[in-house]
Design a protein around this motif. Structure first.
Motif, short mmCIF file in Angstrom:
data_model
loop_
_atom_site.label_atom_id
_atom_site.label_comp_id
_atom_site.label_asym_id
_atom_site.label_seq_id
_atom_site.Cartn_x
_atom_site.Cartn_y
_atom_site.Cartn_z
N SER A 64 0.82 -1.20 0.00
CA SER A 64 0.00 0.00 0.00
C SER A 64 0.86 1.26 0.00
O SER A 64 0.56 2.22 -0.72
CB SER A 64 -0.93 -0.01 1.22
N ALA A 65 1.94 1.26 0.79
CA ALA A 65 2.82 2.43 0.85
C ALA A 65 3.49 2.67 -0.49
O ALA A 65 3.64 3.83 -0.92
CB ALA A 65 3.85 2.23 1.95
N GLU A 66 3.92 1.61 -1.17
CA GLU A 66 4.56 1.77 -2.48
C GLU A 66 3.57 2.30 -3.51
O GLU A 66 3.89 3.20 -4.31
CB GLU A 66 5.13 0.43 -2.94
N PHE A 120 -8.09 -5.07 1.11
CA PHE A 120 -8.31 -5.12 -0.33
C PHE A 120 -7.13 -5.81 -1.02
O PHE A 120 -5.97 -5.46 -0.76
CB PHE A 120 -8.42 -3.71 -0.90
N ALA A 121 -7.42 -6.75 -1.90
CA ALA A 121 -6.39 -7.41 -2.68
C ALA A 121 -6.74 -7.34 -4.16
O ALA A 121 -7.90 -7.56 -4.54
CB ALA A 121 -6.24 -8.87 -2.26
N LEU A 122 -5.75 -7.04 -4.98
CA LEU A 122 -5.94 -6.95 -6.42
C LEU A 122 -4.94 -7.85 -7.13
O LEU A 122 -3.77 -7.51 -7.26
CB LEU A 122 -5.77 -5.50 -6.91
N GLY A 124 -4.47 -3.33 -2.12
CA GLY A 124 -5.24 -2.34 -2.86
C GLY A 124 -5.94 -1.25 -2.10
O GLY A 124 -6.70 -0.49 -2.70
N ALA A 125 -5.72 -1.10 -0.80
CA ALA A 125 -6.51 -0.12 -0.05
C ALA A 125 -6.18 1.32 -0.44
O ALA A 125 -7.08 2.14 -0.62
CB ALA A 125 -6.30 -0.33 1.44
N SER A 126 -4.89 1.65 -0.57
CA SER A 126 -4.53 3.05 -0.78
C SER A 126 -4.97 3.57 -2.14
O SER A 126 -5.16 4.77 -2.32
CB SER A 126 -3.02 3.24 -0.59
N MET A 127 -5.13 2.67 -3.12
CA MET A 127 -5.55 3.12 -4.44
C MET A 127 -7.06 3.29 -4.55
O MET A 127 -7.55 3.92 -5.49
CB MET A 127 -5.10 2.11 -5.51
#
Length: 331
Positions: free
Chosen positions: A9-11, A82-84, A100-103
């Motif tokens: 998420s950070a990346e 969240f996973a993508l 996938g949470a941050s996006m």
């Protein structure tokens, strides 16, 4: 053995600015307009512990990727994850696994912005935002890149939340952002209305919409979620992200059908069909338009592929091994 890239998420948060999600998401919906496969969400509910498990899928051949979004919300953790998974659209080989949470607010905001760009008046200058959370921020940041707004009025029930939202967005945007005391005050005179809530009841009176207003509703992802009233649905040229989800989880539309105000023929077109010219968007300056943006894998896969490409170019992420079935099952 195949390899894929794991992106944290950070990346992901460092790979693209919010406005950079809009073009790939628009391209994804154009692919959908040309027939790219996509399915609405499947949601499983649990009562003990309370929670939901959700997933949806899309293949975007021109983007070169396919995959979906899977997330768990609630349960004993009382949180969401969240996973993508992203696959190559030609070979089927895994490309990446994204935390996938941050996006999420950025890809969802981009979908809303694409809807505004396709359906709202080109000279729209006054924007109403109902909601002041993370998703409302994502919608506003993206939408401000497709129209030049002079003024934004934001309403949410908690005064301190809407005031904090207005102060933050005033620092980011050229428009003047003001917190107002009611949804009616926000909607009055607005050219564009965005609802970004988890409301079970309509958040404004559809009679208040001036001729020519565009509405983007992004909290319509469950039959019980109902941001828009039957008047708004009835008055509007109604455009969903996916036609197949309209009677499945588009709460406001489902309620309008149940009330006998509209039927399924009231669906004007999918967003992708408007983008590729198979259906008109705004036909008259007085048209009221609605984009029902409940969330699909179209924007998710399009955004995920953009992030993957940038990660490869920047040398970001951790390689992980995936065994193809031809190897893993032959043991």
């Amino acid at each position: 053995m195949s390899t894929a890239l794991f992106l944290s998420s950070a990346e992901i948060a460092e790979l693209a600015r919010p406005e950079e999600y809009v073009d790939p998401v628009r391209a994804g919906y154009r692919e959908r307009g040309h027939g790219a496969p996509a399915e609405p969400r499947t949601t499983l509910f649990s009562d003990a512990p309370a929670g939901m498990l959700t997933g949806y899928l899309a293949i975007l051949p021109e983007t070169g990727a396919m995959g979906g979004y899977t997330y768990a919300a609630g349960f004993e953790d009382r949180d969401a994850h969240f996973a993508l998974p992203l696959f190559d659209a030609d070979s089927g080989a895994p490309l990446a696994l994204l935390d996938g949470a941050s996006m999420n607010p950025h890809k969802t905001g981009a979908a809303g912005a694409v809807g505004v760009d396709a359906l709202a008046p080109v000279d729209a200058s006054d924007l109403a935002v109902i909601g002041s959370g993370t998703q409302a921020r994502g919608q506003l940041r993206a939408t401000a890149t497709v129209r030049e707004f002079d003024r934004v009025e934001v309403y949410s029930p908690t005064q301190s939340h809407r005031q904090a939202f207005a102060a933050e967005m005033n620092e980011e945007l050229d428009a003047t952002v003001a917190a107002v005391a009611s949804s009616a005050a926000a909607v009055e005179g607005a050219d564009v209305v965005i609802t970004a809530t988890n409301a079970d009841e309509p958040v404004f009176d559809g009679e208040m919409l001036d001729p020519g207003t565009h509405v983007t509703a992004m909290g319509q992802y469950h039959p019980g979620k109902r941001e828009l009233d039957t008047t708004t649905i009835e008055r509007a040229t109604y455009v969903p992200d996916l036609r197949a989800r309209v009677t499945q989880d588009a709460g406001s539309f489902i309620h309008a059908v149940e009330e006998g105000v509209v039927d399924e023929d009231h669906v004007h077109a999918e967003l992708g069909e408007v983008l590729v010219g198979d259906a008109p968007g705004r036909e008259s300056p007085d048209d009221i338009t609605v984009f029902d943006s409940g969330g699909t894998a179209i924007e998710t896969v399009a955004a995920g592929k953009m992030l993957y490409d940038r990660a490869v170019e920047a040398g970001v992420g951790e390689e992980i091994d995936f065994a193809p079935a031809s190897e893993a099952m032959d043991r």
